[in-house]
Motif scaffolding. Structure first.
Motif, PDB file in Angstrom:
ATOM      1  N   ASN A   1       0.833  -1.213   0.000  1.00 17.25           N
ATOM      2  CA  ASN A   1       0.000   0.000   0.000  1.00 17.25           C
ATOM      3  C   ASN A   1       0.863   1.257   0.000  1.00 17.25           C
ATOM      4  N   LEU A   2       1.937   1.244   0.790  1.00 13.93           N
ATOM      5  CA  LEU A   2       2.866   2.369   0.815  1.00 13.93           C
ATOM      6  C   LEU A   2       3.500   2.573  -0.555  1.00 13.93           C
ATOM      7  N   LEU A   3       3.891   1.479  -1.203  1.00  6.74           N
ATOM      8  CA  LEU A   3       4.477   1.585  -2.538  1.00  6.74           C
ATOM      9  C   LEU A   3       3.466   2.102  -3.563  1.00  6.74           C
ATOM     10  N   GLY A   4       2.208   1.741  -3.402  1.00  6.64           N
ATOM     11  CA  GLY A   4       1.164   2.285  -4.274  1.00  6.64           C
ATOM     12  C   GLY A   4       1.012   3.780  -4.090  1.00  6.64           C
ATOM     13  N   TRP A   5       1.065   4.222  -2.851  1.00  7.53           N
ATOM     14  CA  TRP A   5       0.978   5.644  -2.532  1.00  7.53           C
ATOM     15  C   TRP A   5       2.188   6.386  -3.104  1.00  7.53           C
ATOM     16  N   ILE A   6       3.385   5.817  -2.948  1.00  8.83           N
ATOM     17  CA  ILE A   6       4.599   6.422  -3.497  1.00  8.83           C
ATOM     18  C   ILE A   6       4.504   6.504  -5.025  1.00  8.83           C
ATOM     19  N   ALA A   7       4.011   5.440  -5.652  1.00  7.90           N
ATOM     20  CA  ALA A   7       3.867   5.433  -7.113  1.00  7.90           C
ATOM     21  C   ALA A   7       2.908   6.519  -7.579  1.00  7.90           C
ATOM     22  N   ALA A   8       1.834   6.736  -6.831  1.00  4.42           N
ATOM     23  CA  ALA A   8       0.882   7.793  -7.189  1.00  4.42           C
ATOM     24  C   ALA A   8       1.536   9.167  -7.086  1.00  4.42           C
ATOM     25  N   ILE A   9       2.314   9.384  -6.042  1.00  2.00           N
ATOM     26  CA  ILE A   9       3.014  10.665  -5.875  1.00  2.00           C
ATOM     27  C   ILE A   9       4.058  10.835  -6.977  1.00  2.00           C
ATOM     28  N   TYR A  10       4.824   9.773  -7.243  1.00  2.00           N
ATOM     29  CA  TYR A  10       5.831   9.829  -8.305  1.00  2.00           C
ATOM     30  C   TYR A  10       5.181  10.151  -9.653  1.00  2.00           C
ATOM     31  N   THR A  11       4.000   9.592  -9.898  1.00  5.70           N
ATOM     32  CA  THR A  11       3.305   9.840 -11.167  1.00  5.70           C
ATOM     33  C   THR A  11       2.960  11.312 -11.293  1.00  5.70           C
ATOM     34  N   ARG A  12       2.432  11.909 -10.245  1.00  2.48           N
ATOM     35  CA  ARG A  12       2.064  13.327 -10.276  1.00  2.48           C
ATOM     36  C   ARG A  12       3.302  14.218 -10.455  1.00  2.48           C
ATOM     37  N   ILE A  13       4.369  13.884  -9.750  1.00  2.00           N
ATOM     38  CA  ILE A  13       5.604  14.675  -9.885  1.00  2.00           C
ATOM     39  C   ILE A  13       6.147  14.538 -11.311  1.00  2.00           C
ATOM     40  N   ALA A  14       6.138  13.318 -11.838  1.00  7.12           N
ATOM     41  CA  ALA A  14       6.630  13.088 -13.197  1.00  7.12           C
ATOM     42  C   ALA A  14       5.790  13.844 -14.222  1.00  7.12           C
ATOM     43  N   GLN A  15       4.487  13.889 -14.017  1.00  8.44           N
ATOM     44  CA  GLN A  15       3.626  14.649 -14.926  1.00  8.44           C
ATOM     45  C   GLN A  15       3.973  16.134 -14.893  1.00  8.44           C
ATOM     46  N   ALA A  16       4.192  16.662 -13.704  1.00  8.08           N
ATOM     47  CA  ALA A  16       4.549  18.083 -13.573  1.00  8.08           C
ATOM     48  C   ALA A  16       5.905  18.364 -14.226  1.00  8.08           C
ATOM     49  N   ILE A  17       6.857  17.457 -14.031  1.00  5.31           N
ATOM     50  CA  ILE A  17       8.175  17.625 -14.651  1.00  5.31           C
ATOM     51  C   ILE A  17       8.048  17.594 -16.169  1.00  5.31           C
ATOM     52  N   LEU A  18       7.243  16.666 -16.685  1.00  2.00           N
ATOM     53  CA  LEU A  18       7.071  16.561 -18.133  1.00  2.00           C
ATOM     54  C   LEU A  18       6.458  17.832 -18.716  1.00  2.00           C
ATOM     55  N   VAL A  19       5.448  18.370 -18.062  1.00  2.00           N
ATOM     56  CA  VAL A  19       4.845  19.621 -18.527  1.00  2.00           C
ATOM     57  C   VAL A  19       5.882  20.745 -18.501  1.00  2.00           C
ATOM     58  N   ALA A  20       6.655  20.827 -17.431  1.00  2.00           N
ATOM     59  CA  ALA A  20       7.684  21.864 -17.323  1.00  2.00           C
ATOM     60  C   ALA A  20       8.743  21.694 -18.415  1.00  2.00           C
ATOM     61  N   LEU A  21       9.122  20.450 -18.702  1.00  2.00           N
ATOM     62  CA  LEU A  21      10.112  20.212 -19.749  1.00  2.00           C
ATOM     63  C   LEU A  21       9.595  20.616 -21.120  1.00  2.00           C
ATOM     64  N   VAL A  22       8.362  20.249 -21.416  1.00  2.00           N
ATOM     65  CA  VAL A  22       7.785  20.614 -22.714  1.00  2.00           C
ATOM     66  C   VAL A  22       7.707  22.128 -22.848  1.00  2.00           C
ATOM     67  N   LEU A  23       7.213  22.790 -21.815  1.00  2.00           N
ATOM     68  CA  LEU A  23       7.111  24.257 -21.866  1.00  2.00           C
ATOM     69  C   LEU A  23       8.489  24.914 -21.939  1.00  2.00           C
ATOM     70  N   GLY A  24       9.442  24.372 -21.203  1.00  2.00           N
ATOM     71  CA  GLY A  24      10.798  24.924 -21.230  1.00  2.00           C
ATOM     72  C   GLY A  24      11.463  24.780 -22.582  1.00  2.00           C
ATOM     73  N   VAL A  25      11.349  23.607 -23.180  1.00  2.00           N
ATOM     74  CA  VAL A  25      11.959  23.393 -24.495  1.00  2.00           C
ATOM     75  C   VAL A  25      11.243  24.220 -25.552  1.00  2.00           C
ATOM     76  N   LEU A  26       9.924  24.300 -25.477  1.00  2.00           N
ATOM     77  CA  LEU A  26       9.177  25.128 -26.426  1.00  2.00           C
ATOM     78  C   LEU A  26       9.593  26.595 -26.307  1.00  2.00           C
ATOM     79  N   THR A  27       9.728  27.067 -25.093  1.00  2.00           N
ATOM     80  CA  THR A  27      10.171  28.441 -24.863  1.00  2.00           C
ATOM     81  C   THR A  27      11.574  28.659 -25.421  1.00  2.00           C
ATOM     82  N   GLN A  28      12.448  27.689 -25.221  1.00  2.00           N
ATOM     83  CA  GLN A  28      13.819  27.787 -25.728  1.00  2.00           C
ATOM     84  C   GLN A  28      13.821  27.871 -27.260  1.00  2.00           C
ATOM     85  N   VAL A  29      12.993  27.057 -27.905  1.00  2.00           N
ATOM     86  CA  VAL A  29      12.917  27.071 -29.368  1.00  2.00           C
ATOM     87  C   VAL A  29      12.414  28.433 -29.850  1.00  2.00           C
TER      88      VAL A  29
END
Length: 157
Positions: free
Chosen positions: A6-34
């Protein structure tokens, strides 16, 4: 084992949200750079550092999530030709090997921790921010393999 799972499921859910935020930031950052390079003829200083940090963390966080969901990259050709009893044994051996590898890599990280005093040139991001990302993946993967192994042993028990 249920609590750990259950703890690992909770960690995976948090990791998923953080990864989604990082991905959005990366896309916006690279687009801005271009846009900055083609429209203004300049680049944003230090964006490469932030992109590198984001990609490293994105890779390791999603590795832990995908491992938990059993969606990680695997070569199953050998498993596919094995009889069911051999497949179970191979899965147990794979879990043990993964546990040993995660422990070894965590030990190696501990051994070099004192040498991680570098900082990135523009934003002075400590090297530990880059190098601690693997531990964020190794520890949940190690625990997940322990849970998987315990389930397999209990099922065979």
């Amino acid at each position: 084992m249920t609590r750990i799972d259950n703890l690992l499921g909770w960690i995976a859910a948090i990791y998923t949200r953080i990864a989604q935020a990082i991905l959005v930031a990366l896309v916006l950052g690279v687009l801005t750079q271009v846009v900055y390079r083609y429209v203004f003829g300049r680049s944003i200083i230090g964006l490469e550092e932030l992109t590198k940090l984001g990609l490293i963390w994105l890779t390791f966080l999603t590795a832990a999530v995908l491992h938990r969901r059993r969606r990680h990259i695997s070569v199953s050709a050998l498993y596919d030709v094995m009889p069911a009893s051999s497949q179970r044994l191979a899965e147990i051996l794979t879990s043990l090997a993964t546990i040993v590898l995660a422990l070894f890599l965590s030990y190696q990280m501990n051994a070099v921790w004192g040498f991680m005093m570098l900082k990135s040139p523009v934003y002075h991001i400590p090297d530990t921010w880059f190098r601690s990302a693997p531990l964020a993946a190794f520890i949940p993967i190690l625990l997940q393999e322990c849970v998987n192994l315990a389930r397999e042993v209990r099922a065979r028990g």
